[in-house]
Write a protein that holds these residues in place. Structure first.
Motif, PDB file in Angstrom:
ATOM      1  N   TYR A  82       0.830  -1.207   0.000  1.00 12.68           N
ATOM      2  CA  TYR A  82       0.000   0.000   0.000  1.00 12.68           C
ATOM      3  C   TYR A  82       0.868   1.262   0.000  1.00 12.68           C
ATOM      4  CZ  TYR A  82      -4.030  -2.926   1.308  1.00 12.68           C
ATOM      5  OH  TYR A  82      -5.018  -3.868   1.341  1.00 12.68           O
ATOM      6  N   HIS A  83       1.926   1.248   0.803  1.00 13.37           N
ATOM      7  CA  HIS A  83       2.832   2.394   0.895  1.00 13.37           C
ATOM      8  C   HIS A  83       3.461   2.689  -0.466  1.00 13.37           C
ATOM      9  CE1 HIS A  83       5.588   5.121   3.036  1.00 13.37           C
ATOM     10  NE2 HIS A  83       6.547   4.632   2.266  1.00 13.37           N
ATOM     11  N   LYS A  84       3.957   1.654  -1.116  1.00 14.30           N
ATOM     12  CA  LYS A  84       4.572   1.831  -2.440  1.00 14.30           C
ATOM     13  C   LYS A  84       3.545   2.321  -3.453  1.00 14.30           C
ATOM     14  CE  LYS A  84       8.016  -1.852  -1.872  1.00 14.30           C
ATOM     15  NZ  LYS A  84       8.503  -3.117  -2.464  1.00 14.30           N
ATOM     16  N   SER A  85       2.339   1.758  -3.403  1.00 11.90           N
ATOM     17  CA  SER A  85       1.286   2.181  -4.329  1.00 11.90           C
ATOM     18  C   SER A  85       0.948   3.653  -4.145  1.00 11.90           C
ATOM     19  CB  SER A  85       0.025   1.327  -4.108  1.00 11.90           C
ATOM     20  OG  SER A  85       0.257  -0.017  -4.437  1.00 11.90           O
ATOM     21  N   ILE A 111       1.310   9.410  -5.593  1.00 12.67           N
ATOM     22  CA  ILE A 111       1.738  10.772  -5.240  1.00 12.67           C
ATOM     23  C   ILE A 111       2.673  11.322  -6.308  1.00 12.67           C
ATOM     24  CG2 ILE A 111       3.153  12.114  -3.608  1.00 12.67           C
ATOM     25  CD1 ILE A 111       1.892  10.299  -1.382  1.00 12.67           C
ATOM     26  N   LEU A 112       3.622  10.517  -6.749  1.00 10.40           N
ATOM     27  CA  LEU A 112       4.544  10.949  -7.801  1.00 10.40           C
ATOM     28  C   LEU A 112       3.770  11.370  -9.049  1.00 10.40           C
ATOM     29  CD1 LEU A 112       7.454  11.308  -8.847  1.00 10.40           C
ATOM     30  CD2 LEU A 112       7.397   8.885  -9.503  1.00 10.40           C
ATOM     31  N   LEU A 113       2.825  10.566  -9.485  1.00  5.86           N
ATOM     32  CA  LEU A 113       2.034  10.897 -10.676  1.00  5.86           C
ATOM     33  C   LEU A 113       1.185  12.147 -10.455  1.00  5.86           C
ATOM     34  CD1 LEU A 113       0.928   7.318 -11.788  1.00  5.86           C
ATOM     35  CD2 LEU A 113       2.658   8.783 -12.862  1.00  5.86           C
ATOM     36  N   VAL A 170       4.264  -2.906  -7.093  1.00  6.65           N
ATOM     37  CA  VAL A 170       3.010  -3.251  -7.762  1.00  6.65           C
ATOM     38  C   VAL A 170       1.957  -2.279  -7.242  1.00  6.65           C
ATOM     39  CG1 VAL A 170       1.296  -5.041  -8.176  1.00  6.65           C
ATOM     40  CG2 VAL A 170       3.717  -5.661  -7.905  1.00  6.65           C
ATOM     41  N   VAL A 171       1.367  -1.525  -8.137  1.00  6.11           N
ATOM     42  CA  VAL A 171       0.431  -0.470  -7.748  1.00  6.11           C
ATOM     43  C   VAL A 171      -0.963  -1.053  -7.535  1.00  6.11           C
ATOM     44  CG1 VAL A 171      -0.566   1.756  -8.394  1.00  6.11           C
ATOM     45  CG2 VAL A 171       1.819   1.245  -8.955  1.00  6.11           C
TER      46      VAL A 171
END
Length: 186
Positions: A51-54, A59-61, A120-121
């Motif tokens: 979840y954190h990575k997603s 946020i980046l996008l 993995v988003v």
């Protein structure tokens, strides 16, 4: 008593929406990152990392979209009541936060890539690894990710405090121009 924030002194609806969407994501990802970090290895910890990575990729996008929007839509001028020094600090903080809003997710993505851990988003798709695995570089980027996050959290805290100072002490429209529900100041 101050004047109401007019459309020419307010951000566009899209800019306001993007600001608060990124803020919401940040207010979710920061406590999540702090909480998951010290958990023992378990399926729950791995899910929280996912979840954190997603959220980080989202946020980046969102920040990239917001910057592209801002490039074509000049923000409202700061109030004339702000000194040149205050305006310089406001611009520096804005640029610094944008830089860190890009740096933090990128360092996280690079860290995952260096550690050979996929991003993995939300279970929908995997973003490509940016680099080949390297334990030493993974550790370096883990440190850079942590530093950028602590710096960003500090800047966000200062940003919030400055906004409240403008609203309650200076009684200008700095806060009103970014709040969707505040058409005017007190």
């Amino acid at each position: 008593m101050t004047r109401p924030a007019t459309p020419s002194t307010r951000y566009t609806g899209f800019a306001i929406f993007m600001h608060w969407l990124v803020a919401l994501a940040i207010f979710c990802i920061v406590p999540l990152g702090a909480y998951m970090h010290d958990l023992p290895l378990s399926p729950t910890k791995l899910q929280l990392y996912s979840y954190h990575k997603s959220l980080g990729i989202c946020i980046l996008l969102l920040v990239i979209i917001r910057l592209l929007w801002r490039y074509g839509h000049k923000p409202p001028a700061l109030p004339a009541s702000m000194s040149a020094k205050e305006q310089m600090i406001a611009h520096a903080m804005s640029h610094g936060m944008y830089l860190l809003l890009i740096t933090s997710p990128l360092t996280g993505w690079l860290m995952s890539s260096f550690f050979g851990k996929p991003v993995v988003v939300f279970g929908l798709f995997q973003v490509p690894d940016l680099v080949a695995p390297s334990e030493d570089m993974g550790k370096l980027f883990a440190t850079l990710h942590m530093l950028s996050n602590f710096t960003l959290a500090t800047m966000i805290t200062l940003h919030i405090l400055a906004s409240l100072k403008h609203h309650f002490k200076d009684k200008d429209d700095v806060l009103a121009r970014m709040l969707p529900f505040l058409a005017r100041n007190r």
